[in-house]
Scaffold this active site. Structure first.
Site: not given
Length: 160
Positions: A92, A113, A121-122, A152
């Site tokens: 952030y 979002n 946003c994850h 991911e």
């Protein structure tokens, strides 16, 4: 009750898909027991196909027309999120520095979002760990964030 153009099963629950005209405007995380809904429009079919491709391959790159509703600041944050590649994360604080803003404001924009997963946003973490997700600091939203990051192949660091 919101009108969805599709409700798609994913490994972490059900995604509700909302389109407006020729663009995707919203994806909602719905409880796993939510009834599924076959895509009602060609665009909703394409959204579902691309979400399924992502579920099969975390490196899949979305190519959809997006119409997220928000302030100009939120749009700046969401655009920055689109530039974070699969398998990578940003803090952030780093995003705030990049945007000339504050970490809390970035977190609030991430939390609002309207098109999560596709606007990733994850992939934004706190400097000491996972951070929040969907304006929650605990519970099932964080389980979804953890699943997306593990999908991911992001190595999650722990505080301490």
């Amino acid at each position: 009750m919101k009108t969805y153009h599709a409700r798609l099963a994913m490994p972490f629950g059900v995604l509700g898909v909302v389109t407006e005209g020729e663009a995707l405007s919203q994806i909602d995380f719905l409880p796993g027991e939510t009834p599924l809904l076959h895509a009602q429009t060609p665009l909703a079919r394409e959204v579902c196909a691309q979400l399924q491709a992502y579920a099969a391959d975390p490196a899949f790159r979305f190519d959809l027309p997006l119409l997220p509703r928000g302030t100009s600041y939120q749009h700046r944050v969401w655009q920055a999120l689109l530039e974070i590649p699969s398998g990578q994360t940003e803090s952030y604080g780093a995003l705030a520095s990049q945007l000339g803003s504050a970490p809390r404001a970035v977190g609030q924009a991430c939390g609002t979002n309207p098109i999560p997963v596709i606007i990733p946003c994850h992939r934004v973490l706190a400097k000491t760990g996972l951070g929040g997700f969907m304006n929650h600091a605990e519970g099932s939203p964080l389980q979804i964030k953890r699943w997306l990051l593990e999908h991911e192949h992001v190595q999650l660091r722990t505080a301490g």
